[in-house]
Design a protein around this motif. Sequence first.
Motif, PDB file in Angstrom:
ATOM      1  N   GLU A 117      27.199 -16.531  -1.494  1.00 61.70           N
ATOM      2  CA  GLU A 117      27.516 -15.342  -0.694  1.00 61.70           C
ATOM      3  C   GLU A 117      26.730 -14.121  -1.150  1.00 61.70           C
ATOM      4  N   ALA A 118      26.516 -14.008  -2.474  1.00 64.49           N
ATOM      5  CA  ALA A 118      25.756 -12.882  -3.008  1.00 64.49           C
ATOM      6  C   ALA A 118      24.298 -12.963  -2.567  1.00 64.49           C
ATOM      7  N   LEU A 119      23.744 -14.179  -2.543  1.00 64.65           N
ATOM      8  CA  LEU A 119      22.369 -14.350  -2.078  1.00 64.65           C
ATOM      9  C   LEU A 119      22.248 -13.992  -0.605  1.00 64.65           C
ATOM     10  N   GLU A 120      23.195 -14.471   0.178  1.00 66.25           N
ATOM     11  CA  GLU A 120      23.177 -14.173   1.612  1.00 66.25           C
ATOM     12  C   GLU A 120      23.202 -12.671   1.862  1.00 66.25           C
ATOM     13  N   PHE A 121      24.086 -11.980   1.183  1.00 67.85           N
ATOM     14  CA  PHE A 121      24.238 -10.543   1.393  1.00 67.85           C
ATOM     15  C   PHE A 121      22.937  -9.811   1.066  1.00 67.85           C
ATOM     16  N   TYR A 122      22.323 -10.156  -0.054  1.00 64.26           N
ATOM     17  CA  TYR A 122      21.097  -9.453  -0.438  1.00 64.26           C
ATOM     18  C   TYR A 122      19.958  -9.767   0.527  1.00 64.26           C
ATOM     19  N   CYS A 123      19.816 -11.038   0.892  1.00 62.81           N
ATOM     20  CA  CYS A 123      18.701 -11.434   1.757  1.00 62.81           C
ATOM     21  C   CYS A 123      18.821 -10.851   3.164  1.00 62.81           C
ATOM     22  N   PHE A 155      19.004 -11.512 -10.399  1.00 65.72           N
ATOM     23  CA  PHE A 155      20.447 -11.580 -10.219  1.00 65.72           C
ATOM     24  C   PHE A 155      21.160 -12.131 -11.451  1.00 65.72           C
ATOM     25  N   TYR A 181      17.631 -16.318 -10.036  1.00 68.79           N
ATOM     26  CA  TYR A 181      19.064 -16.422 -10.315  1.00 68.79           C
ATOM     27  C   TYR A 181      19.408 -17.811 -10.834  1.00 68.79           C
ATOM     28  N   ILE A 216      25.695 -17.253 -10.013  1.00 71.74           N
ATOM     29  CA  ILE A 216      25.632 -16.484  -8.772  1.00 71.74           C
ATOM     30  C   ILE A 216      26.091 -17.335  -7.581  1.00 71.74           C
ATOM     31  N   ALA A 217      27.015 -16.798  -6.804  1.00 69.66           N
ATOM     32  CA  ALA A 217      27.523 -17.489  -5.615  1.00 69.66           C
ATOM     33  C   ALA A 217      26.544 -17.346  -4.455  1.00 69.66           C
ATOM     34  N   LYS A 236      26.073 -20.818  -9.151  1.00 77.45           N
ATOM     35  CA  LYS A 236      27.447 -20.798  -9.636  1.00 77.45           C
ATOM     36  C   LYS A 236      27.679 -21.996 -10.555  1.00 77.45           C
TER      37      LYS A 236
END
Length: 302
Positions: free
Chosen positions: A222-228, A215, A187, A219-220, A190
């Motif tokens: 928060e998006a990484l956290e959600f996926y991981c 990704f 990715y 990319i924020a 941001k």
Amino acid sequence: MNAFSIRDIENICGIKAHTLRIWEQRYQLMCPKRKAGNHRMYDNNDLKCLLRIAYLYHNGHKISSIAKLSQQEITDLALSMARSGDSTDIFINQLTEAAMDFDQELFDKILHNVILHLGFERTITRVAYPFLNRIGLLWLTGNVVPAQEHFASALISKKIHVAINGLETPPGAGRLQQEPQKNVLIYAPKGEFHEIPLLYMRYLMKKNGIPTIYFGKDIALEALEFYCRQKPVTHLYFHLVTQLLRCEPDRYVKQLHELFPDKQIIISGSMGAHLKDKQLPPTVRLLQSLEEMLAFAGESQG
């Protein structure tokens, strides 16, 4: 129509301003316009001509011989040298001309021919990357607008997407994704919109059988956290060219490490140079050259 100073021409063509002035006086090579204060100003056509002349000059032709040629003869000679030799400067120059004119058909044709001539990977590393650096230099001197950079980047990205889709998924890749020894999330953070290095890394990893999730750009966290939280990830890989809009690179890396202490964090790109003298966590790895990027993409699963 763009306007270039003699210093712009020096930086873009690699010919000293003093040398350009001598060529003008001795060989009547280029007749730049003059602005207030009698400063030389060059337009798009002047730049195109000087790029071709510089290519011949840098490849061993004497300026006294070049000055005797017509514009068509200069163009033909440059093309014949490109076909018989190993220099890629002529292709970079051609792409620069097409991008400045927003000539999509010509840009696509040049890129297609270069891939046939050099192969896909050499085209990206030896032509596309240096070309994008050239466009970046033109942008810094105020002679290329963001639209021209986006125009060129979109066409190069399209070629990389085609190459990625053309790769077969290696046998056993599905099993590796279930219990991965290496599973890389690719990715750009941001505020970072340069995508071509990411796409090329995705291509190389797929070619080498390394499972990835892509990704893309801007990319924020928060998006990484959600996926991981949902899927297994061993490495977070990002490429950083421009300055992050919201925080400094070292602060961003610290945030990443705090959020993902069990992940390997891999960083490439020119902004990574700002991190090399920082005290980084042991899970963070800097790739400071194209060679290091290629090595990482080729590392085995083990």
